[in-house]
Design an enzyme around this catalytic site. Structure first.
Site, mmCIF file in Angstrom:
data_model
loop_
_atom_site.group_PDB
_atom_site.id
_atom_site.type_symbol
_atom_site.label_atom_id
_atom_site.label_comp_id
_atom_site.label_asym_id
_atom_site.label_seq_id
_atom_site.Cartn_x
_atom_site.Cartn_y
_atom_site.Cartn_z
ATOM 1 N N HIS A 152 37.868 42.150 47.234
ATOM 2 C CA HIS A 152 36.612 42.381 46.543
ATOM 3 C C HIS A 152 35.468 43.077 47.111
ATOM 4 O O HIS A 152 34.898 42.837 47.902
ATOM 5 C CB HIS A 152 35.996 40.980 46.222
ATOM 6 C CG HIS A 152 35.035 40.469 45.097
ATOM 7 N ND1 HIS A 152 34.458 39.375 44.824
ATOM 8 C CD2 HIS A 152 34.864 41.307 44.272
ATOM 9 C CE1 HIS A 152 33.882 39.287 43.798
ATOM 10 N NE2 HIS A 152 34.216 40.493 43.336
ATOM 11 N N TYR B 59 31.980 33.988 42.854
ATOM 12 C CA TYR B 59 31.479 33.307 41.678
ATOM 13 C C TYR B 59 30.836 31.635 41.782
ATOM 14 O O TYR B 59 31.533 30.937 41.620
ATOM 15 C CB TYR B 59 32.271 33.537 40.456
ATOM 16 C CG TYR B 59 33.019 35.031 40.185
ATOM 17 C CD1 TYR B 59 32.205 36.052 40.712
ATOM 18 C CD2 TYR B 59 34.125 35.091 39.793
ATOM 19 C CE1 TYR B 59 32.626 37.533 40.389
ATOM 20 C CE2 TYR B 59 34.774 36.553 39.693
ATOM 21 C CZ TYR B 59 34.047 37.505 39.936
ATOM 22 O OH TYR B 59 34.388 38.946 39.794
#
Length: 311
Positions: free
Chosen positions: A131, A46
């Site tokens: 992830h 992010y």
């Protein structure tokens, strides 16, 4: 699991799609704290580490034992001076002075965790997820998970698991590895019940907690009035889904509630779901999410929703 019923998703702290300021991010954390939210989720992905840095700075104001943080591994950040004058190509409005490299090896995970701890300003993580290992099952489920177990045994990480936009592979992680928790995005919502078929029953059976994210399915369920140009899973929503969302919205209105209230609370009705993580950018977003989570939804709405067949 050290999580609250609602968690703050900090992807937008990384300038996802548009710029967010340091002040907005800090204000969102303060608002979350005031609303009783103590679980915060982020990832190196992010904003190429920006989300972790902003979240870490904001959490310095609070006692370490009073909150839980999760971050993720699999996208290792490496210096990239040759692209520093360019913007990140993956949707975050940041300069690409580092780049992501898929890496679920032991060395890659250890380096990723070291970087995350440094950016967050923490000495340990409450939850660590693999992830989006969709294309990396072999390495992620063996070397990757073994490394997470090692970190858990060392006390660097409290709980381990995987976070994905699908339920099938998460189900296999539960079946074949020693996970404590999984994060499923968009697959257990008012409009997508696929996790109900495989993931949730096995998680409940094995005592693995589920964190539900993406409960608005990229926006289709985020407003009381469903727009013609609403999005579903990051793309324009198909007309049949728009009509289904409008049918649920109408039913909600008939019971004196709003569609987003039901979207936030729906996953929490399943006994395997420990928390719903809602993406936020500002204090106003947090306050809205908290209000939706605490809205009084009558049992009659859920009963009629189940009988209607639209969800």
């Amino acid at each position: 699991m050290p999580v609250t019923r609602i968690g703050l998703g900090a992807a937008q702290f990384g300038n996802m799609h548009r710029v967010t300021t340091d002040e907005e991010s800090e204000g969102a954390v303060i608002a979350a704290w005031n609303a009783g939210i103590r679980y915060f989720d982020t990832a190196p992905h992010y904003g190429l580490g920006l989300s972790e840095r902003r979240l870490g700075r904001a959490l310095q104001a609070y006692g370490r034992g009073d909150f839980a943080v999760s971050t993720k591994v699999g996208r290792l950040l490496e210096p990239s001076p040759e692209t520093a004058d360019q913007l990140d190509p993956e949707g975050f409005v940041v300069h690409a002075d580092v780049r992501r490299r898929w890496d679920f090896s032991r060395d890659g995970i250890l380096r990723s965790v070291e970087g995350s701890l440094d950016r967050l300003g923490l000495d340990r993580l409450d939850i660590l997820y693999l992830h989006d290992p969709d294309a990396h099952w072999e390495e992620a489920s063996t070397t990757g998970m073994d490394t997470l177990v090692e970190l858990r045994e060392q006390g660097v990480v409290g709980a381990i698991g995987a976070g994905m936009n699908q339920s099938a592979m998460l189900t296999e992680f539960i079946r074949r590895t020693d996970v404590d928790v999984v994060m499923v995005a968009g697959r257990y919502t008012l409009l997508d019940l696929s996790a109900q078929e495989d993931l949730l029953p096995l998680a409940e059976e094995r005592g693995v907690d589920v964190v539900a994210a993406g409960v608005y399915n990229s926006g289709l369920l985020s407003a009381a009035v469903v727009a013609d140009d609403a999005h579903f899973d990051y793309a324009p929503a198909p007309r049949p889904l728009i009509e289904r969302a409008r049918a649920i919205a109408a039913l909600a209105e008939a019971h004196g509630i709003r569609l987003p209230d039901a979207a936030v609370q729906f996953p929490l009705r399943h006994p395997a779901v420990a928390s719903v993580v809602v993406g936020t950018r500002t204090a106003a977003h947090v306050q809205s999410s908290a209000a939706r989570a605490s809205a009084d939804i009558p049992d009659a709405f859920w009963s009629e929703l189940a009988e209607s067949g639209v969800a």
